[in-house]
Design a protein around this motif. Structure first.
Motif, PDB file in Angstrom:
ATOM      1  N   ALA A 167       0.842  -1.207   0.000  1.00  0.00           N
ATOM      2  CA  ALA A 167       0.000   0.000   0.000  1.00  0.00           C
ATOM      3  C   ALA A 167       0.873   1.252   0.000  1.00  0.00           C
ATOM      4  O   ALA A 167       0.534   2.250  -0.634  1.00  0.00           O
ATOM      5  N   ALA A 168       1.996   1.205   0.700  1.00  0.00           N
ATOM      6  CA  ALA A 168       2.919   2.345   0.710  1.00  0.00           C
ATOM      7  C   ALA A 168       3.426   2.626  -0.699  1.00  0.00           C
ATOM      8  O   ALA A 168       3.463   3.780  -1.142  1.00  0.00           O
ATOM      9  N   ILE A 169       3.783   1.574  -1.420  1.00  0.00           N
ATOM     10  CA  ILE A 169       4.244   1.737  -2.805  1.00  0.00           C
ATOM     11  C   ILE A 169       3.121   2.308  -3.671  1.00  0.00           C
ATOM     12  O   ILE A 169       3.349   3.199  -4.490  1.00  0.00           O
ATOM     13  N   ALA A 170       1.904   1.829  -3.470  1.00  0.00           N
ATOM     14  CA  ALA A 170       0.763   2.325  -4.243  1.00  0.00           C
ATOM     15  C   ALA A 170       0.538   3.809  -3.978  1.00  0.00           C
ATOM     16  O   ALA A 170       0.321   4.591  -4.916  1.00  0.00           O
ATOM     17  N   ILE A 171       0.604   4.222  -2.725  1.00  0.00           N
ATOM     18  CA  ILE A 171       0.396   5.634  -2.381  1.00  0.00           C
ATOM     19  C   ILE A 171       1.473   6.505  -3.012  1.00  0.00           C
ATOM     20  O   ILE A 171       1.178   7.539  -3.622  1.00  0.00           O
ATOM     21  N   ILE A 172       2.724   6.098  -2.876  1.00  0.00           N
ATOM     22  CA  ILE A 172       3.827   6.877  -3.455  1.00  0.00           C
ATOM     23  C   ILE A 172       3.664   7.003  -4.962  1.00  0.00           C
ATOM     24  O   ILE A 172       3.733   8.106  -5.518  1.00  0.00           O
TER      25      ILE A 172
ATOM     26  N   ALA B 100       4.912  11.482   0.700  1.00  0.00           N
ATOM     27  CA  ALA B 100       5.301  10.334  -0.120  1.00  0.00           C
ATOM     28  C   ALA B 100       6.794  10.055   0.007  1.00  0.00           C
ATOM     29  O   ALA B 100       7.214   8.901   0.090  1.00  0.00           O
ATOM     30  N   ARG B 101       7.587  11.102   0.054  1.00  0.00           N
ATOM     31  CA  ARG B 101       9.033  10.915   0.201  1.00  0.00           C
ATOM     32  C   ARG B 101       9.378  10.345   1.580  1.00  0.00           C
ATOM     33  O   ARG B 101      10.295   9.529   1.716  1.00  0.00           O
ATOM     34  N   GLN B 102       8.645  10.753   2.614  1.00  0.00           N
ATOM     35  CA  GLN B 102       8.853  10.182   3.949  1.00  0.00           C
ATOM     36  C   GLN B 102       8.537   8.691   3.943  1.00  0.00           C
ATOM     37  O   GLN B 102       9.269   7.893   4.531  1.00  0.00           O
ATOM     38  N   ILE B 103       7.447   8.331   3.295  1.00  0.00           N
ATOM     39  CA  ILE B 103       7.076   6.916   3.209  1.00  0.00           C
ATOM     40  C   ILE B 103       8.146   6.148   2.440  1.00  0.00           C
ATOM     41  O   ILE B 103       8.544   5.050   2.829  1.00  0.00           O
TER      42      ILE B 103
ATOM     43  N   ILE C   8      13.178  -1.669  -5.114  1.00  0.00           N
ATOM     44  CA  ILE C   8      11.919  -0.944  -4.895  1.00  0.00           C
ATOM     45  C   ILE C   8      12.202   0.541  -4.710  1.00  0.00           C
ATOM     46  O   ILE C   8      11.580   1.393  -5.344  1.00  0.00           O
ATOM     47  N   TYR C   9      13.146   0.879  -3.840  1.00  0.00           N
ATOM     48  CA  TYR C   9      13.481   2.282  -3.597  1.00  0.00           C
ATOM     49  C   TYR C   9      13.950   2.948  -4.889  1.00  0.00           C
ATOM     50  O   TYR C   9      13.544   4.065  -5.206  1.00  0.00           O
ATOM     51  N   LYS C  10      14.789   2.250  -5.625  1.00  0.00           N
ATOM     52  CA  LYS C  10      15.344   2.832  -6.857  1.00  0.00           C
ATOM     53  C   LYS C  10      14.265   3.065  -7.915  1.00  0.00           C
ATOM     54  O   LYS C  10      14.289   4.091  -8.610  1.00  0.00           O
ATOM     55  N   VAL C  11      13.313   2.147  -8.032  1.00  0.00           N
ATOM     56  CA  VAL C  11      12.203   2.360  -8.973  1.00  0.00           C
ATOM     57  C   VAL C  11      11.344   3.530  -8.504  1.00  0.00           C
ATOM     58  O   VAL C  11      10.952   4.384  -9.312  1.00  0.00           O
TER      59      VAL C  11
END
Length: 96
Positions: free
Chosen positions: A31-36, A62-65, A75-78
């Motif tokens: 869900a965090a990835i979806a929100i970002i 979003a950047r905090q998440i 994941i972070y790099k994408v």
């Protein structure tokens, strides 16, 4: 007929939130990835002209998440690519 909310009251309530404490939330990692990614997509829309108010706040959240993910992870790099308009392109649904 739709019953519209009182926009003056809405403005009052928004102003009150300025002094409210942060809301504690729990998110599943997916869900965090979806929100970002949805915030990235929404802020790229040409009709989004507000780059200071709520849009800026959404990007900051979003950047905090995103910082919850390991900076060395794929994941972070994408997700990081998603902040650059120069990188806008469709990714394959499945890795090749």
């Amino acid at each position: 007929m739709t019953n519209y909310p009182d926009l003056k009251q809405y403005a009052v309530e928004l102003a009150e939130l300025e002094n409210a404490p942060p809301a504690p939330i729990q998110l599943p990692p997916l869900a965090a990835i979806a929100i970002i990614s949805h915030i990235q997509l929404a802020t790229r829309h040409p009709s989004v002209l507000d780059k200071e108010g709520l849009t800026k706040m959404a990007i900051e959240v979003a950047r905090q998440i995103q910082e919850l993910f390991d900076k060395e992870s794929a994941i972070y790099k994408v997700l990081e690519l998603g902040w650059s308009p120069d990188e806008d392109r469709l990714l394959p649904a499945r890795p090749t």
